[in-house]
Scaffold this active site. Sequence first.
Site, PDB file in Angstrom:
ATOM      1  N   SER A  88      -8.574  46.521  34.719  1.00 16.73           N
ATOM      2  CA  SER A  88      -8.487  46.772  33.212  1.00 16.73           C
ATOM      3  C   SER A  88      -9.074  46.073  32.182  1.00 16.73           C
ATOM      4  O   SER A  88      -8.795  44.181  32.765  1.00 16.73           O
ATOM      5  CB  SER A  88      -7.085  47.610  32.491  1.00 16.73           C
ATOM      6  OG  SER A  88      -7.251  47.663  31.580  1.00 16.73           O
TER       7      SER A  88
ATOM      8  N   TYR B  93       1.779  46.817  31.064  1.00 14.60           N
ATOM      9  CA  TYR B  93       0.587  46.649  32.059  1.00 14.60           C
ATOM     10  C   TYR B  93      -0.938  45.921  32.676  1.00 14.60           C
ATOM     11  O   TYR B  93      -0.987  45.588  33.303  1.00 14.60           O
ATOM     12  CB  TYR B  93      -0.043  48.443  30.965  1.00 14.60           C
ATOM     13  CG  TYR B  93      -1.178  48.827  31.919  1.00 14.60           C
ATOM     14  CD1 TYR B  93      -1.357  49.707  32.506  1.00 14.60           C
ATOM     15  CD2 TYR B  93      -2.081  48.166  31.147  1.00 14.60           C
ATOM     16  CE1 TYR B  93      -2.481  50.170  32.795  1.00 14.60           C
ATOM     17  CE2 TYR B  93      -3.251  48.998  30.904  1.00 14.60           C
ATOM     18  CZ  TYR B  93      -3.516  49.660  32.424  1.00 14.60           C
ATOM     19  OH  TYR B  93      -5.017  50.582  32.610  1.00 14.60           O
TER      20      TYR B  93
HETATM   21  P1  NDP Z   1      -6.424  59.358  34.967  1.00 15.26           P
HETATM   22  O1  NDP Z   1      -4.444  59.313  34.211  1.00 15.26           O
HETATM   23  O2  NDP Z   1      -6.663  60.600  34.348  1.00 15.26           O
HETATM   24  O3  NDP Z   1      -5.518  58.942  36.280  1.00 15.26           O
HETATM   25  C1  NDP Z   1      -4.762  58.385  37.244  1.00 15.26           C
HETATM   26  C2  NDP Z   1      -4.604  59.137  38.422  1.00 15.26           C
HETATM   27  O4  NDP Z   1      -3.923  57.645  39.343  1.00 15.26           O
HETATM   28  C3  NDP Z   1      -4.458  60.170  38.814  1.00 15.26           C
HETATM   29  O5  NDP Z   1      -5.291  60.492  39.970  1.00 15.26           O
HETATM   30  C4  NDP Z   1      -3.015  60.326  39.361  1.00 15.26           C
HETATM   31  O6  NDP Z   1      -2.795  61.244  39.937  1.00 15.26           O
HETATM   32  C5  NDP Z   1      -3.572  59.408  40.095  1.00 15.26           C
HETATM   33  N1  NDP Z   1      -1.584  58.144  40.595  1.00 15.26           N
HETATM   34  C6  NDP Z   1      -0.679  58.471  39.330  1.00 15.26           C
HETATM   35  N2  NDP Z   1      -0.178  57.924  39.932  1.00 15.26           N
HETATM   36  C7  NDP Z   1       0.366  57.716  41.346  1.00 15.26           C
HETATM   37  C8  NDP Z   1       1.265  58.115  42.167  1.00 15.26           C
HETATM   38  N3  NDP Z   1       1.998  57.608  42.883  1.00 15.26           N
HETATM   39  N4  NDP Z   1       0.534  57.939  43.718  1.00 15.26           N
HETATM   40  C9  NDP Z   1      -0.975  58.559  43.560  1.00 15.26           C
HETATM   41  N5  NDP Z   1      -1.605  58.450  42.755  1.00 15.26           N
HETATM   42  C10 NDP Z   1      -1.237  58.266  41.426  1.00 15.26           C
HETATM   43  O7  NDP Z   1      -6.333  58.116  34.103  1.00 15.26           O
HETATM   44  P2  NDP Z   1      -7.316  56.918  35.424  1.00 15.26           P
HETATM   45  O8  NDP Z   1      -8.623  58.006  35.094  1.00 15.26           O
HETATM   46  O9  NDP Z   1      -8.143  56.005  33.050  1.00 15.26           O
HETATM   47  O10 NDP Z   1      -6.795  55.854  35.594  1.00 15.26           O
HETATM   48  C11 NDP Z   1      -7.815  55.176  36.126  1.00 15.26           C
HETATM   49  C12 NDP Z   1      -7.597  53.892  36.974  1.00 15.26           C
HETATM   50  O11 NDP Z   1      -8.226  53.105  35.895  1.00 15.26           O
HETATM   51  C13 NDP Z   1      -5.914  53.278  36.450  1.00 15.26           C
HETATM   52  O12 NDP Z   1      -5.802  52.259  37.256  1.00 15.26           O
HETATM   53  C14 NDP Z   1      -6.261  53.064  35.174  1.00 15.26           C
HETATM   54  O13 NDP Z   1      -5.224  52.262  34.403  1.00 15.26           O
HETATM   55  C15 NDP Z   1      -7.311  52.613  34.816  1.00 15.26           C
HETATM   56  N6  NDP Z   1      -8.264  52.537  34.240  1.00 15.26           N
HETATM   57  C16 NDP Z   1      -8.115  53.143  33.145  1.00 15.26           C
HETATM   58  C17 NDP Z   1      -8.396  53.123  31.470  1.00 15.26           C
HETATM   59  C18 NDP Z   1      -8.858  54.345  30.092  1.00 15.26           C
HETATM   60  O14 NDP Z   1      -8.943  53.436  29.585  1.00 15.26           O
HETATM   61  N7  NDP Z   1      -8.281  55.301  30.810  1.00 15.26           N
HETATM   62  C19 NDP Z   1      -9.088  51.824  31.128  1.00 15.26           C
HETATM   63  C20 NDP Z   1      -9.022  50.695  32.356  1.00 15.26           C
HETATM   64  C21 NDP Z   1      -7.929  50.707  32.968  1.00 15.26           C
HETATM   65  P3  NDP Z   1      -1.583  62.249  40.787  1.00 15.26           P
HETATM   66  O15 NDP Z   1      -0.786  62.630  39.094  1.00 15.26           O
HETATM   67  O16 NDP Z   1      -2.143  63.388  40.764  1.00 15.26           O
HETATM   68  O17 NDP Z   1      -0.912  61.614  41.480  1.00 15.26           O
END
Ligand code: NDP
Length: 245
Positions: free
Chosen positions: A141, A154
């Site tokens: 990030s 975070y």
């Molecule tokens: P979302 O919340 O849309 O996606 C998060 C994903 O992580 C979901 O598919 C969720 O699926 C999965 N997840 C969470 N916990 C678990 C777990 N224990 N096991 C398996 N899967 C898990 O957010 P984003 O798409 O934004 O996030 C994706 C990545 O991008 C993250 O690492 C986030 O930190 C990073 N990021 C996002 C930014 C933003 O502004 N959105 C900026 C910078 C980085 P499920 O709940 O079905 O398990």
Amino acid sequence: MDWSRKTVVITGASSGIGEATTERFVKEGANVVLAARRKDKLEEIQRRLSEYEGAIAIKTTDVTSQQEVEDLIQYALDEFNQVDVLFNNAGLMPLSFMKNKKVDEWERMVDVNIKGVLYGIGAVLPHMLERNEGHILTTSSVAGHEVFPTGAVYSGTKFAARVIMEGLAKEVAKSNIRTTSISPGVVDTELLDTITDEETLDNMGKADRQFTPLQSSDIANAVFYAANQPHNVDVNEVIVRPNNQ
Ligand code: NDP
């Protein structure tokens, strides 16, 4: 690059950046293995993208379980014989002030954002070393470069993810394995839904946002850019943010 014989494993594939990256690779013809906890969401994505050439397989996975992550990689190998790309993307961001002691959330962030990444690397690396080929990408990030109030833990996890990838890059430097940290700025996804700290939510409500968030497809394009380079080109980090963030 011809993606039709390649297999991509994506964690956190049930929404946001993982879902958009799935779509990008499936449209390029790759076989994609989708991993996350919400099976219904994975099935919905599988149905939505079924018209494209690339095959989609789904494996319900909680990345906080080392065994489940090992099983995910084994499942991908059983289905498609090889793993060319692993995208460690699962993550959560329950921002909070440290004084509010959201200990459970600190632990979940460490478990998903750091340990989940380590389990993914550990599960796939023997296979990639044996083939002397492969690409591991991890979502860090902009918060893996700078820290702000409510983001101490975070950011700590995202700095860690980025540094782990740097260390991995050095260890595999003499092989044909490539490594990339993807560092997005603000992207419009479900990520903010994980925040429970009232004070943080209150502050965010008052904040005057000066920029328009990116879309998940903007990050999917960056992931694909890194993965689609010739084999001798190793894009170690991509930072993508709204132009006025
Ligand atoms: P979302 O919340 O849309 O996606 C998060 C994903 O992580 C979901 O598919 C969720 O699926 C999965 N997840 C969470 N916990 C678990 C777990 N224990 N096991 C398996 N899967 C898990 O957010 P984003 O798409 O934004 O996030 C994706 C990545 O991008 C993250 O690492 C986030 O930190 C990073 N990021 C996002 C930014 C933003 O502004 N959105 C900026 C910078 C980085 P499920 O709940 O079905 O398990």
